[in-house]
Design a protein around this motif. Sequence first.
Motif, PDB file in Angstrom:
ATOM      1  N   ASP A 227       7.982   9.731  -7.516  1.00  0.00           N
ATOM      2  CA  ASP A 227       9.064  10.159  -6.868  1.00  0.00           C
ATOM      3  C   ASP A 227       9.033   9.834  -5.419  1.00  0.00           C
ATOM      4  N   PRO A 228      10.169   9.431  -4.755  1.00  0.00           N
ATOM      5  CA  PRO A 228       9.930   9.038  -3.183  1.00  0.00           C
ATOM      6  C   PRO A 228       9.702  10.268  -2.316  1.00  0.00           C
ATOM      7  N   SER A 229       9.676  11.402  -2.883  1.00  0.00           N
ATOM      8  CA  SER A 229       9.213  12.468  -1.983  1.00  0.00           C
ATOM      9  C   SER A 229       7.698  12.502  -1.653  1.00  0.00           C
ATOM     10  N   GLU A 230       7.119  11.866  -2.426  1.00  0.00           N
ATOM     11  CA  GLU A 230       5.317  11.531  -2.575  1.00  0.00           C
ATOM     12  C   GLU A 230       5.054  10.757  -1.175  1.00  0.00           C
ATOM     13  N   PHE A 231       5.903   9.971  -0.839  1.00  0.00           N
ATOM     14  CA  PHE A 231       5.476   9.075   0.352  1.00  0.00           C
ATOM     15  C   PHE A 231       6.464   8.847   1.361  1.00  0.00           C
ATOM     16  N   ILE A 232       7.533   9.669   1.489  1.00  0.00           N
ATOM     17  CA  ILE A 232       8.610   9.452   2.501  1.00  0.00           C
ATOM     18  C   ILE A 232       8.294  10.496   3.343  1.00  0.00           C
ATOM     19  N   THR A 361      -6.783  -6.389  -0.450  1.00  0.00           N
ATOM     20  CA  THR A 361      -7.604  -6.210  -1.653  1.00  0.00           C
ATOM     21  C   THR A 361      -7.709  -4.683  -1.439  1.00  0.00           C
ATOM     22  N   GLU A 362      -8.064  -3.966  -0.502  1.00  0.00           N
ATOM     23  CA  GLU A 362      -8.106  -2.415  -0.315  1.00  0.00           C
ATOM     24  C   GLU A 362      -6.718  -1.762  -0.817  1.00  0.00           C
ATOM     25  N   TRP A 363      -5.844  -2.524  -0.092  1.00  0.00           N
ATOM     26  CA  TRP A 363      -4.458  -2.034  -0.227  1.00  0.00           C
ATOM     27  C   TRP A 363      -3.989  -1.806  -1.905  1.00  0.00           C
ATOM     28  N   LEU A 364      -4.197  -2.824  -2.487  1.00  0.00           N
ATOM     29  CA  LEU A 364      -3.880  -3.039  -4.049  1.00  0.00           C
ATOM     30  C   LEU A 364      -4.811  -2.095  -4.830  1.00  0.00           C
ATOM     31  N   GLN A 365      -6.238  -1.833  -4.382  1.00  0.00           N
ATOM     32  CA  GLN A 365      -6.762  -0.983  -5.073  1.00  0.00           C
ATOM     33  C   GLN A 365      -6.189   0.603  -4.963  1.00  0.00           C
ATOM     34  N   SER A 366      -5.784   0.909  -3.701  1.00  0.00           N
ATOM     35  CA  SER A 366      -5.164   2.254  -3.444  1.00  0.00           C
ATOM     36  C   SER A 366      -4.009   2.137  -2.625  1.00  0.00           C
ATOM     37  N   PRO A 367      -2.792   1.667  -3.215  1.00  0.00           N
ATOM     38  CA  PRO A 367      -1.526   1.422  -2.520  1.00  0.00           C
ATOM     39  C   PRO A 367      -1.142   2.483  -1.800  1.00  0.00           C
ATOM     40  N   THR A 368      -0.728   2.382  -0.247  1.00  0.00           N
ATOM     41  CA  THR A 368      -0.358   3.402   0.385  1.00  0.00           C
ATOM     42  C   THR A 368       0.900   3.059   1.059  1.00  0.00           C
ATOM     43  N   VAL A 369       1.720   3.929   1.617  1.00  0.00           N
ATOM     44  CA  VAL A 369       2.879   3.692   2.429  1.00  0.00           C
ATOM     45  C   VAL A 369       2.523   4.351   3.863  1.00  0.00           C
ATOM     46  N   PHE A 370       2.582   3.622   4.880  1.00  0.00           N
ATOM     47  CA  PHE A 370       2.511   3.977   6.455  1.00  0.00           C
ATOM     48  C   PHE A 370       3.658   4.948   6.947  1.00  0.00           C
ATOM     49  N   THR A 371       3.255   5.720   7.729  1.00  0.00           N
ATOM     50  CA  THR A 371       4.131   6.724   8.430  1.00  0.00           C
ATOM     51  C   THR A 371       3.963   6.561   9.845  1.00  0.00           C
ATOM     52  N   LEU A 372       4.870   6.767  10.512  1.00  0.00           N
ATOM     53  CA  LEU A 372       4.484   6.669  12.053  1.00  0.00           C
ATOM     54  C   LEU A 372       3.615   7.858  12.453  1.00  0.00           C
ATOM     55  N   ARG A 373       3.263   8.807  11.856  1.00  0.00           N
ATOM     56  CA  ARG A 373       2.150   9.736  12.034  1.00  0.00           C
ATOM     57  C   ARG A 373       0.624   8.901  11.781  1.00  0.00           C
ATOM     58  N   PHE A 374       0.722   7.876  11.540  1.00  0.00           N
ATOM     59  CA  PHE A 374      -0.300   7.136  11.207  1.00  0.00           C
ATOM     60  C   PHE A 374      -1.002   6.717  12.993  1.00  0.00           C
ATOM     61  N   PHE A 375      -0.134   6.382  13.653  1.00  0.00           N
ATOM     62  CA  PHE A 375      -0.571   6.287  15.018  1.00  0.00           C
ATOM     63  C   PHE A 375      -1.092   7.684  15.834  1.00  0.00           C
TER      64      PHE A 375
END
Length: 459
Positions: A227-232, A361-375
Amino acid sequence: MASPNVKHISECFIQPHYASQESKQSFYLTPTDLAMLSAHYIQKGLLFNKPPEANSPNFLDTLLAKLKYSLSLALVHFYPLAGRLVTKKEQDPHLYLVYVDCSNSPGAKFIHASLDMSISDILSPTDVPLVVQSLFDHDRAVNHDGHTMSLLTAQVTELVDGVFIGLSMNHAVGDGTSYWHFFNTWSENFQAQEKNVLISENISNPPVLDRWFLEGHGPIISLPFTDPSEFIDRFEAPKLRERMFHFSEESLAKLKAKANSECDTSKISSFQALSALLWRTITRARLLPPDQETSCRLAANSRARLDPPLPPNYFGNSIYPIRSEVIKSGELLEHGLGWAAWKLHQAVVNLNDQALKGFLTEWLQSPTVFTLRFFDPFSVMMGSSPRFDMYKNEFGMGKAMALRSGYANKFSGKVSSFQGREAGSIDLEVCLPPKVMRALESDYEFMEAASAPSYEWSS
């Protein structure tokens, strides 16, 4: 006294002038596209002075008609921008696929709006006025909203003595290079239309829409979600002041010479020296404790860094936020401009094919979605690029007066670099909390190099 509001006069959707065979296929998103699903749209626009013929009663109607037609021609080549995002889900085996459906969409959006303000009302204040955020569609939208919203909107806002053309483009479909490539193509079509020489099949720099994936992966990349709520994450920026600062060609040359001289080298670029200046002076303005860690990131185009390289006109996201070595703020401020610039230079040099493919390669092993809190709030992020050809975009009104951006992707310490209107110069859009901005405005090292942009317009 409250500022006037932007009034929407009309809205419509623009389809590609004709549908190519390729446009009937799905446009798959790569890992670097998918990672952007929770970021904001790209929002940039150009402010033009109304030409003398604007006094004609048919001026605006004619302009709008030409803009719509040339936009439809540009969309023939950039057809994913007329599509919508679609998610396909399956339980067993698990599949969560986000892609662009290019054939079942009303198209790109076109808004005609008006604002009872003048060019001077936009450009004269020290800070960028909040009303500028209303010159763009998709305010505060995240890229995942492209399931129900247009992936591209052109908003044309008539001012008392000017016209603002603002584009908002879904960042999961393309990066800044792709954004300005499209803007340049739209302008090219408009200018050719003006000369009655337009052949829609031929543009000077067609995009490469072939998808690039790490060998052995793609085109179908399944995300580990249900569900998108898991990454948005709908990030809201804190209260910020937003200012434009100008750096002349002469000022940039001095910064570069100073940085190289301090390090006894000639390898540090003007932009690395400028970024080091921002990193040092913003860190000082924040009054960070000496042991607080800080870093500086540079948004880097990865196309030429891959082996084999991607074409310069590859359409999609091919960017990576280069990060300097993490150091303590006290150490950063104890050393000079050259020391900080060399740290950035080393980070740029180290971003090569091996590093990029390692990241993927790292991303494909554990895909993540960036957010602006990343900075983190103690660092500086240098976004956009002065290499983008922004002022070549003309729509029958001559060269633009200035460039402005919307609310999107802004946070404390975000600095966007733009091509200056004069050759060789750079304009920086700096976003900081009010207290920190006041300290930066009093920083001798920064203000010695910077100046306020200078504008001339007819009343």
